[in-house]
Structures are given as structure tokens and as C-alpha cells.
Design an enzyme around this catalytic site. Structure first.
Site, PDB file in Angstrom:
ATOM      1  N   GLU A   1     -66.559  14.735  47.936  1.00 45.17           N
ATOM      2  CA  GLU A   1     -66.652  15.805  48.934  1.00 45.17           C
ATOM      3  C   GLU A   1     -66.628  15.253  50.353  1.00 45.17           C
ATOM      4  O   GLU A   1     -66.000  15.850  51.242  1.00 45.17           O
ATOM      5  CB  GLU A   1     -67.918  16.630  48.699  1.00 45.17           C
ATOM      6  CG  GLU A   1     -67.964  17.381  47.385  1.00 45.17           C
ATOM      7  CD  GLU A   1     -66.983  18.546  47.327  1.00 45.17           C
ATOM      8  OE1 GLU A   1     -66.838  19.128  46.240  1.00 45.17           O
ATOM      9  OE2 GLU A   1     -66.343  18.859  48.352  1.00 45.17           O
TER      10      GLU A   1
ATOM     11  N   ARG B   1     -63.449  16.521  52.646  1.00 45.16           N
ATOM     12  CA  ARG B   1     -63.809  17.448  53.721  1.00 45.16           C
ATOM     13  C   ARG B   1     -63.935  16.723  55.060  1.00 45.16           C
ATOM     14  O   ARG B   1     -63.263  17.092  56.036  1.00 45.16           O
ATOM     15  CB  ARG B   1     -65.126  18.162  53.395  1.00 45.16           C
ATOM     16  CG  ARG B   1     -65.065  18.981  52.116  1.00 45.16           C
ATOM     17  CD  ARG B   1     -66.213  19.961  52.051  1.00 45.16           C
ATOM     18  NE  ARG B   1     -66.440  20.426  50.677  1.00 45.16           N
ATOM     19  CZ  ARG B   1     -67.075  21.542  50.369  1.00 45.16           C
ATOM     20  NH1 ARG B   1     -67.537  22.329  51.311  1.00 45.16           N
ATOM     21  NH2 ARG B   1     -67.259  21.887  49.099  1.00 45.16           N
TER      22      ARG B   1
ATOM     23  N   ASP C   1     -58.365  18.285  38.080  1.00 39.55           N
ATOM     24  CA  ASP C   1     -57.318  18.932  38.871  1.00 39.55           C
ATOM     25  C   ASP C   1     -56.633  18.075  39.932  1.00 39.55           C
ATOM     26  O   ASP C   1     -55.433  17.785  39.854  1.00 39.55           O
ATOM     27  CB  ASP C   1     -57.871  20.204  39.509  1.00 39.55           C
ATOM     28  CG  ASP C   1     -59.222  20.007  40.200  1.00 39.55           C
ATOM     29  OD1 ASP C   1     -59.689  18.864  40.308  1.00 39.55           O
ATOM     30  OD2 ASP C   1     -59.810  21.021  40.634  1.00 39.55           O
TER      31      ASP C   1
ATOM     32  N   GLU D   1     -57.358  28.533  45.558  1.00 37.07           N
ATOM     33  CA  GLU D   1     -56.285  27.966  44.747  1.00 37.07           C
ATOM     34  C   GLU D   1     -55.134  28.936  44.475  1.00 37.07           C
ATOM     35  O   GLU D   1     -53.964  28.535  44.431  1.00 37.07           O
ATOM     36  CB  GLU D   1     -56.845  27.435  43.421  1.00 37.07           C
ATOM     37  CG  GLU D   1     -57.722  26.197  43.554  1.00 37.07           C
ATOM     38  CD  GLU D   1     -59.114  26.507  44.063  1.00 37.07           C
ATOM     39  OE1 GLU D   1     -59.765  25.585  44.597  1.00 37.07           O
ATOM     40  OE2 GLU D   1     -59.559  27.669  43.940  1.00 37.07           O
TER      41      GLU D   1
END
Length: 639
Positions: free
Chosen positions: A268, A272, A401, A535
Site C-alpha cells: 500500500e 499509493r 490481481d 475496477e
């Protein structure tokens, strides 16, 4: 040790023991041997032993420690090569297999010792080795070696980078119809509304709680603050919200503190914070964003100190200690986490001239290329100790993913030179098509999950990015393969759209299933929520740009209307707990990725194709744009 002294009026202590001359000689020989053994043992003690420091001069112990650190540094540096990126003098490396839990102070001492020791001496070509008195000396054959070359500090050529772009960052804004412009302006208004409320009630916190009008910090970022600020920067810039962008920039300059001490998600923080800072630097050229990104990148490096080089998922940004998630099977690392570092780390090396970042992620590739893939698939859990799979659970949604996304985007970002990434992507997609792609009784195409050979017929919202990914990769395939992949991308995106249209709110659930007579709907209460995820609209954006079929803009506008009706509240936007009721309960959280991804993709859906053109940019998995390397961007005269 008892010391025997000769006292006045008494014979010497050997005589006092009543020993004869041969016995005295043997006793003295034994005593001298014992003393030699005791003092010799001091040299076998660790350098840190206080007994060794007591008997040996300080200079001798320091020399031993420095030479040990220098050899470790040399070995590590020799393995860190990068022919594609600018070179700079490598920083002193930590021992490859050092425990990640080693105290920070110890690591700093190792680095200092290595720097003081300098590089190991080398024998010049043509010299001969001569051993004298137990030492090996290099005898020069002729003249002394040349003086060491001095290098200028590395400087990234930002102006040259901007000239390499094929399109203006914000596009030309020509030839659009009034309806498209009006819809884009509506999305811009939503972004301003989300930002203004965050600024008013939660500036400096990580997210806004719009119902209670306060901020939320959470425990995912290791004490870092301002996740929404960093995530929103490039969106504000692209939307030409100039005043709001300056507010965010000012917060970064004055309040963004990296000297924190807490448990952070490596994944993260990378996607980010580092992704957002890198993107904003490339868009604006403002040095503050680059320097913050590089400083934060350095803080993530200790997570890679594992036997395989596969990083652990959690790191303390203050101490450098790292560990795996408690819920991860057998202390494993997660495919979607360690596999989603490549884009950002290559750019950290590009901007710093330090190849260590690129070498870390290229080592991950080497580990993955060696390990056997069951049925050609990549399971979600890998041991950072052994480099072996821990479970055979495969998912294109959560846990897996973005690994696949970063393979095709790494190839595109390299200007189609990273052939290894392209082959890994092609092979993985072929295995996914063969084993996971299924069609429901109602004709909906979906990607199931695989658990040791048993299929779980569900698809998560997170997996809906795959329609856009497959379409993006299909553009660079030939003939039948290209057509087949474009059809597959369109079918998956259509299925994800169905998960939206089959709910009462026209927003999609966290996961939907294809079993027990149910199709594209959530069958469990725990999967009915929507947290402002991006998404589905991400795939709409890619499919629009690659096909220009009007339905994708129409579907995107449906999402805008649903967000306005069910998620907009007095002080921002909130997720909802149940998409199958028209009077949903709000979760009181405006996620930072709503500003970074959802609103950005919707905005781009109604922009011309030259705004953040796919010919110039790839988006990281948080929708932060990173440039394609059209040219060698090293400054002139740099090594």
C-alpha cells in the site's frame, strides 16, 4: 588466576614446591604453553567481546571489523548490476541474509564500516602475486594504476523527458461534443466536492469520515499521514483544479513527515505514496515530490532482506524490521504484493541513478522464473525463505490481481523492450484461459478461482480490472490472438457490468457468484457491500479508448448517476453496506482510492484520448500515471 610472589626470607616458589631441576623445567614449559593458549584464544573471540577489547588495542579490533564489512559490501555490490538504468556509486549494502529484525543502529554501523573500508584492493593486469611473511602482495608490472575517476552527481534530465512525450499531458481539448464536456465537468465537480470536504474535516489524516465529519488514520501506513492528499495530487492536476492542487502541494512541503515509526503495508505504501509522488513529479517537475518518493523508497528496502530476496509484506518504517502478515499462510508473502513493485522501483532507480531498486524487483522475477508453476498458474502465497509456493490458491482478483497487470505494463513501460515480462504475461494468460475462464449457463464469461485443482465459481470486484488489462495486452498481439483477447476482454467487462445492473443501486457487490442458479450476483451477506471501488470503470475507460464503442461511456455515466444518488452525502462520498437495497446504510468512509482511481478513470472516460495518452503513460495499480521510457533519460555526460 592466582599470582605467586617471592616473599622476603623465603626461597623462590619453584623451590618451595620441592621440585627438582628437570621437574622445574617441565613445569615452566607447561606454564608458558598455557599462557600462550590463553592469549591466543583472544583472537578467536567475536569482535564485540569485551574481553577482546580489554586485551587488544582498539585499532586492531576496528581493523578486523572494517575488513569484514568491506568484503560483505564488495560481494553485495558486485551482484547489483543494471545495464538499463543510470549508474551511481552504490550505497554500502547490508549482508544479503541479514535478519530483517536486526536493530537499525547495527545496520548503520555496518554501512559506516563498509564506507570507511572502501573497495577491496585489486591486482592490476599484468602484475604478479608474491607471498612474503605470510602476506600476499601485488607487484605492479610497470606504472602505477591510474587515479580513480571522479563522477559528477547524478541528475535526471526532466526537460528532456518532457520533450520525449508525444502528447500534451492534459491533451488538446479539441473536437469534443457538448454532452461529453458536460459529463466530464460533472465528474470534476464531484472531485472538488470530495477534496473540499476532506480538506475541511480531515486534512492530514488518511481518509475522510463523511458522516461524522472527521478524519481516519488506520494502521495500514505505518504512521504516514495524508494518504488522500498523495492519492489526489495527480487527479487534481489532470482535472486542472489548480487551487486545490496547490493546497495539496503545500501540505506535502510543510507537513508530510517521513520520520515515522509504525507497521506499514509494503504494497500500500508503494502503490499509493510512492506511486502518487512519482506521478506528480513527472507531471509537474516539482523536486519536492521526487525527493519524498526517493526517501520513502529507501525506507522500504529492508523488507527485501530475506533468504530469497522476496520481501515480506509488513515493515516498520522506523526500525526497518519486517515480517509477514499474520493471516498469510505459513509466513508467506503475497503474489499481488511483491509482484506489484516493479513499475515504481524501476522509476526510483531512473530518478536516483541508484540501481539497487531495480535490482530488488528483478531478483523477484528471477525467483518466479525458477519456481515450478502448477498448470502454468501462479499461486497467491510464496515463502520468502524457501522460494516455494505455500498454497495452490490462484486468483485474478484479490491476492493475485495486480501481479499480472504489472507484467504487461512493465513491457509497455520499457517501450516494449522487456521481453521477459511479455513472455511471463503471455504464458500466464494462456494458463488462465485454459483453466480459469468459464461461461455461465446464461452466457456470461467470468474468471473463476482455483484451489488446488478445484474451481470456485466466483469473481471478485477486484478481478474486474482484467477486462481492461486483457484489452491493453491484445493491442500488441497478432491476428487471431488479438481478436480472441479483445473478445475475451469485452465479455469479462460485460459480465462486470451485469453485476452492477442486477443490483438495486446499479453499483456492484464486492464479489458475485455463478452457482446455485445465481449469476453475477452476491449470494452471501458478507459480499454485498460497495466501497467506492474503481475496477469496473477502469475497464470501461480502457475499452472505450481501444474500441470507441459508445456503450462504455454510457455504462460509465450510469455509475456516475448511482454514485451521486446512493454514495454522496452531506460531507463527501461514502461506501454502502448493501447494493441490493435502495435505502442503503453508509460505511462512513471516503476511501483515498476514490479520488485516485474511481474519479480519475471516470474523468478520462469522457476525455479525448490524448489526455494522459496510452502512448506516453502506463497507470500503476492505484491509477497513478508513470511514463513510458521512450528514450534514455539520463542527463548528458552522466555515466
Amino acid at each position: 588466576m592466582v599470582v605467586l610472589r617471592k616473599l622476603p626470607g623465603m626461597p623462590g616458589w619453584p623451590a618451595a614446591l620441592g621440585l627438582r631441576l628437570p621437574q622445574k623445567f617441565l613445569f615452566l614449559l607447561f606454564l608458558s604453553g598455557l599462557l600462550t593458549l590463553c592469549f591466543g584464544a583472544l583472537f578467536l573471540l567475536p569482535d564485540s567481546s569485551r574481553f577482546k577489547r580489554l586485551f587488544l588495542p582498539r585499532r586492531a579490533t576496528a581493523s578486523a571489523s572494517s575488513s569484514s564489512s568491506a568484503s560483505s559490501s564488495s560481494a553485495s555490490s558486485s551482484s547489483t548490476r543494471d545495464t538499463d538504468l543510470p549508474r551511481s556509486p552504490p550505497a554500502a549494502a547490508e549482508p544479503r541474509h541479514a535478519s530483517p529484525a536486526a536493530p537499525r543502529r547495527l545496520r548503520e554501523k555496518l554501512r559506516t564500516a563498509a564506507r570507511m573500508a572502501g573497495p577491496p584492493a585489486r591486482t592490476a593486469p599484468g602484475s604478479r602475486q608474491q607471498v612474503q611473511g605470510g602476506e600476499s602482495r601485488a607487484q605492479p608490472a610497470s606504472a602505477a594504476p591510474p587515479a580513480r575517476e571522479t563522477r559528477a552527481p547524478f541528475r535526471f534530465d526532466y526537460e528532456r523527458f518532457r520533450r520525449s512525450l508525444r502528447h500534451p499531458v492534459r491533451g488538446g481539448r479539441s473536437g469534443e461534443d457538448p454532452e461529453t464536456r458536460a459529463r466530464r465537468m460533472k465528474i470534476k465537480e464531484m472531485m472538488k466536492f470530495a477534496w473540499d470536504n476532506y480538506k475541511q474535516y480531515a486534512l492530514g489524516k488518511n481518509e475522510l469520515r463523511p458522516l461524522t465529519k472527521n478524519g481516519h488514520i488506520g494502521n495500514m501506513f505505518g504512521g504516514l499521514r495524508g494518504a488522500t492528499v498523495i492519492d489526489a495530487l495527480d487527479t487534481l492536476y489532470i482535472m486542472e483544479l489548480e487551487e486545490e492542487f496547490q493546497e495539496a502541494k503545500q501540505w506535502v512541503e510543510k507537513s508530510f513527515d517521513l520520520n515515522v515509526n509504525g507497521e506499514a503495508s509494503l504494497f500500500e505504501v508503494n502503490i499509493r505514496y510512492i506511486g502518487g509522488l512519482l506521478a506528480t513529479y513527472y507531471l509537474t517537475g516539482e523536486e519536492v515530490f521526487k525527493s519524498k518518493a526517493l526517501e520513502l523508497g529507501e525506507k522500504l528496502l529492508p523488507a527485501f532482506n530475506t533468504p530469497t530476496g522476496i520481501p515480506r509484506g509488513v515493515i516498520n518504517l522506523g526500525s526497518g524490521m519486517s515480517w509477514s502478515w499474520g493471516w498469510a499462510s505459513a509466513g508467506s508473502s503475497i503474489l499481488a504484493e511483491f509482484g506489484t513493485l516493479h513499475l515504481e522501483f524501476l522509476h526510483l532507480s531512473e530518478l536516483s541513478g541508484n540501481p539497487v531498486f531495480a535490482e530488488k524487483v528483478r531478483n523477484i522475477r528471477r525467483v518466479l522464473s525458477r519456481v515450478e508453476k502448477p498448470q502454468g498458474l501462479y499461486p497467491n502465497f510464496l515463502s520468502p525463505v524457501t522460494g516455494s509456493w505455500v498454497q495452490h490458491h490462484v486468483s485474478i482478483g484479490g491476492l493475485g490481481d495486480s501481479f499480472y497487470e504489472y507484467l504487461i505494463k512493465s513491457w509497455l513501460m520499457s517501450d516494449k523492450k522487456d521481453s521477459e515480462a511479455k513472455k511471463m504475461y503471455d504464458d500466464a494468460l494462456e494458463a488462465i484461459e485454459k483453466h480459469l475462464v468459464k461461461k455461465s449457463a446464461g452466457g456470461l464469461t467470468y474468471i473463476a478461482e482455483w484451489r488446488g485443482g478445484i474451481l470456485d465459481h466466483k469473481m471478485g470486484h477486484l478481478a474486474c480490472f482484467s477486462g481492461g488489462m486483457i484489452a491493453l495486452g491484445a493491442q500488441h498481439s497478432a491476428g487471431d490472438r488479438r481478436q480472441r483477447h479483445m473478445e475475451l476482454a469485452a465479455e469479462i467487462t460485460s459480465t462486470c457490468h451485469e453485476s452492477y445492473t442486477r443490483s438495486d443501486t446499479k453499483l456492484g457487490p464486492e464479489a458475485f457468484r455463478f452457482d446455485a442458479g445465481s449469476e453475477a450476483t452476491a449470494t452471501r451477506l458478507s459480499e454485498r457491500y460497495y466501497i467506492l471501488r474503481p475496477e469496473v470503470v477502469e475497464s470501461y475507460m480502457y475499452l472505450w479508448r481501444l474500441t470507441h464503442q459508445p456503450k462504455y461511456r454510457h455504462w460509465g455515466w450510469e455509475v456516475v448517476q448511482a454514485l451521486e444518488k446512493y454514495c454522496r452525502v452531506e460531507a463527501g462520498f461514502s461506501g454502502i453496506r448493501d447494493v441490493y437495497t435502495t435505502t442503503p446504510t453508509h460505511d462512513n468512509m471516503q476511501q483515498s482510492f476514490f479520488l485516485a482511481e474511481t474519479l480519475k478513470y471516470l474523468y478520462l472516460l469522457f476525455c479525448e484520448d490524448d489526455v494522459l495518452s496510452l502512448e506516453d503513460w502506463v497507470f500503476n495499480t492505484e491509477a497513478h500515471p508513470l511514463p513510458i521510457n521512450h528514450t534514455d533519460l539520463r542527463a548528458a555526460g552522466q555515466p
